[in-house]
Design an enzyme around this catalytic site. Structure first.
Site, PDB file in Angstrom:
ATOM      1  N   HIS A 135       1.033  -0.939  -0.243  1.00 41.07           N
ATOM      2  CA  HIS A 135      -0.166   0.222  -0.135  1.00 41.07           C
ATOM      3  C   HIS A 135       0.731   1.098  -0.116  1.00 41.07           C
ATOM      4  O   HIS A 135       2.040   1.236   0.490  1.00 41.07           O
ATOM      5  CB  HIS A 135      -0.564  -0.011   1.224  1.00 41.07           C
ATOM      6  N   LYS A 139      -0.494   5.183   4.422  1.00 36.98           N
ATOM      7  CA  LYS A 139      -1.197   3.812   4.961  1.00 36.98           C
ATOM      8  C   LYS A 139      -0.832   3.671   6.402  1.00 36.98           C
ATOM      9  O   LYS A 139      -0.173   3.529   6.588  1.00 36.98           O
ATOM     10  CB  LYS A 139      -2.027   2.809   4.970  1.00 36.98           C
TER      11      LYS A 139
HETATM   12  N1  LIG Z   1     -13.162  -0.666   3.343  1.00 45.04           N
HETATM   13  C1  LIG Z   1     -12.518  -0.038   2.376  1.00 45.04           C
HETATM   14  O1  LIG Z   1     -12.701  -0.826   1.100  1.00 45.04           O
HETATM   15  C2  LIG Z   1     -11.288   0.957   2.527  1.00 45.04           C
HETATM   16  C3  LIG Z   1     -10.860   1.375   1.207  1.00 45.04           C
HETATM   17  C4  LIG Z   1      -9.939   2.549   1.310  1.00 45.04           C
HETATM   18  C5  LIG Z   1      -9.701   2.900   2.400  1.00 45.04           C
HETATM   19  N2  LIG Z   1     -10.043   2.412   3.612  1.00 45.04           N
HETATM   20  C6  LIG Z   1     -10.113   2.699   5.397  1.00 45.04           C
HETATM   21  O2  LIG Z   1     -10.621   3.541   5.203  1.00 45.04           O
HETATM   22  C7  LIG Z   1      -9.972   4.973   5.566  1.00 45.04           C
HETATM   23  C8  LIG Z   1      -9.450   6.327   5.333  1.00 45.04           C
HETATM   24  O3  LIG Z   1      -8.513   5.741   5.058  1.00 45.04           O
HETATM   25  P1  LIG Z   1      -8.494   7.155   3.492  1.00 45.04           P
HETATM   26  O4  LIG Z   1      -6.955   6.307   2.432  1.00 45.04           O
HETATM   27  O5  LIG Z   1      -8.937   7.605   2.884  1.00 45.04           O
HETATM   28  O6  LIG Z   1      -7.626   8.070   4.553  1.00 45.04           O
HETATM   29  P2  LIG Z   1      -6.963   9.591   4.474  1.00 45.04           P
HETATM   30  O7  LIG Z   1      -7.217   9.979   2.910  1.00 45.04           O
HETATM   31  O8  LIG Z   1      -6.464   9.774   5.428  1.00 45.04           O
HETATM   32  O9  LIG Z   1      -8.505   9.881   5.000  1.00 45.04           O
HETATM   33  C9  LIG Z   1      -9.160  10.079   6.123  1.00 45.04           C
HETATM   34  C10 LIG Z   1      -9.700  11.076   7.044  1.00 45.04           C
HETATM   35  O10 LIG Z   1     -10.527  10.992   7.602  1.00 45.04           O
HETATM   36  C11 LIG Z   1     -10.662  12.175   8.801  1.00 45.04           C
HETATM   37  N3  LIG Z   1     -10.805  12.376   9.723  1.00 45.04           N
HETATM   38  C12 LIG Z   1     -10.324  11.212  10.956  1.00 45.04           C
HETATM   39  N4  LIG Z   1     -10.688  12.035  11.861  1.00 45.04           N
HETATM   40  C13 LIG Z   1     -12.154  12.246  11.366  1.00 45.04           C
HETATM   41  C14 LIG Z   1     -13.399  12.569  12.164  1.00 45.04           C
HETATM   42  N5  LIG Z   1     -13.614  12.469  13.666  1.00 45.04           N
HETATM   43  N6  LIG Z   1     -14.052  12.772  11.771  1.00 45.04           N
HETATM   44  C15 LIG Z   1     -14.386  13.698  10.428  1.00 45.04           C
HETATM   45  N7  LIG Z   1     -13.269  12.793   9.754  1.00 45.04           N
HETATM   46  C16 LIG Z   1     -11.758  12.685  10.276  1.00 45.04           C
HETATM   47  C17 LIG Z   1      -8.960  13.488   8.052  1.00 45.04           C
HETATM   48  O11 LIG Z   1      -9.566  14.437   7.540  1.00 45.04           O
HETATM   49  P3  LIG Z   1      -9.014  15.522   8.388  1.00 45.04           P
HETATM   50  O12 LIG Z   1      -7.316  14.719   7.280  1.00 45.04           O
HETATM   51  O13 LIG Z   1      -9.082  16.616   8.183  1.00 45.04           O
HETATM   52  O14 LIG Z   1      -7.777  14.828   9.621  1.00 45.04           O
HETATM   53  C18 LIG Z   1      -8.817  12.733   6.609  1.00 45.04           C
HETATM   54  O15 LIG Z   1      -9.881  13.646   5.850  1.00 45.04           O
HETATM   55  C19 LIG Z   1      -8.977   3.923   6.197  1.00 45.04           C
HETATM   56  O16 LIG Z   1      -9.027   3.071   7.556  1.00 45.04           O
HETATM   57  C20 LIG Z   1      -8.278   2.974   5.553  1.00 45.04           C
HETATM   58  O17 LIG Z   1      -7.533   1.954   5.849  1.00 45.04           O
HETATM   59  C21 LIG Z   1     -10.938   1.676   3.943  1.00 45.04           C
END
Ligand SMILES: NC(=O)c1ccc[n+]([C@@H]2O[C@H](COP(=O)([O-])OP(=O)(O)OC[C@H]3O[C@@H](n4cnc5c(N)ncnc54)[C@H](OP(=O)(O)O)[C@@H]3O)[C@@H](O)[C@H]2O)c1
Length: 228
Positions: A135, A139
């Site tokens: 990844h 991550k």
């Molecule tokens: N199940 C699936 O298919 C799948 C696919 C992709 C990713 N994921 C998972 O999804 C999660 C996010 O992945 P990503 O790649 O999108 O990460 P990312 O780009 O780091 O995005 C995470 C976002 O969450 C926000 N956040 C943090 N705390 C929060 C809160 N209390 N309330 C609302 N928003 C909040 C952050 O905002 P700020 O930047 O403003 O802090 C950031 O924009 C991870 O756990 C990843 O492993 C799952």
């Protein structure tokens, strides 16, 4: 539907885009407006049909508790919290809400899970297994939730609990690559899923939100994606 999407990061922003294209009314909240679950009070959630969470392991369980307490259905894509799965399942069932979670909302990966389940028979025929996952460097959790799901599926299907080590690599901007390698003295089987973009996660999550609307139970996406 009225959807609230938690997280405006790499995946949450795509979920918002896909949901808007499918004619849903979309509201989003990032970490600032949702500090201490400020966006998840019963008043703020009143008009919301389903909440979709793509945030982080540090806050997702608090989000689940707030939304479920408010009687709202949820789709949770955030990974890194599944140690609490049993407790969350009981909480959802007690409150009679609808809930879909997945380590991976891509239909292709869920097909890959089925292939892995079938290939698990190799471990009963003198093969050893290894899982590799790659990844992007941003991550936060390792091994990936998807790799842990592959490990669990293969262990359950083969009845073999040892072996099946996961090796994680973090490099560049790799969206998500998972390999299951099964090796005997005579040959080697490679199974690989390579995500080209995050759109598959977003599409699966929005379809799951449409599916869970009005339902009241706890579901793993891998068990329901064929119905979408
Ligand atoms: N199940 C699936 O298919 C799948 C696919 C992709 C990713 N994921 C998972 O999804 C999660 C996010 O992945 P990503 O790649 O999108 O990460 P990312 O780009 O780091 O995005 C995470 C976002 O969450 C926000 N956040 C943090 N705390 C929060 C809160 N209390 N309330 C609302 N928003 C909040 C952050 O905002 P700020 O930047 O403003 O802090 C950031 O924009 C991870 O756990 C990843 O492993 C799952």
């Amino acid at each position: 539907m009225n959807l609230l999407i938690l997280g405006r990061g790499k995946t949450g922003s795509l979920v918002a885009e896909v949901a808007a294209k499918r004619m849903h009314t979309v509201r989003t909240a990032g970490s600032k407006e949702n500090s201490a679950c400020a966006a998840l009070t019963p008043e703020k959630l009143r008009d919301i049909d389903v909440v979709i969470d793509f945030t982080g392991p540090h806050c997702v369980v608090a989000h689940i508790e707030a939304c479920v307490r408010a009687g709202k259905n949820m789709v949770v894509g955030t990974t890194g919290w599944h140690g609490e799965l049993d407790r969350v399942r009981r909480f959802v069932e007690e409150h009679k809400t609808g809930f879909v979670y997945a380590t991976n909302f891509s239909v292709g990966v869920n097909l890959f899970f089925d292939v892995a389940r079938s290939a698990a028979a190799a471990l009963r025929h003198n093969y050893s297994g290894q899982i590799f996952e790659r990844h992007h460097v941003h991550k936060k959790d390792a091994p990936s939730g998807t790799a842990l799901t592959i490990q669990r599926i293969v262990r359950e299907a083969s009845g073999q609990n040892d072996d099946l080590e996961i090796t994680s690599f973090r490099e560049g901007e790799v969206v998500g690559l998972h390999e299951l390698v099964l090796e005997s003295a005579n040959d080697r089987i490679y199974l690989c899923h390579d995500a080209k973009s995050r759109r598959a996660f977003a599409e699966g999550a929005v379809l799951a939100a449409e599916w869970i609307a009005g339902k009241k139970s706890f579901y793993d996406f891998k068990d329901v994606w064929r119905e979408l």
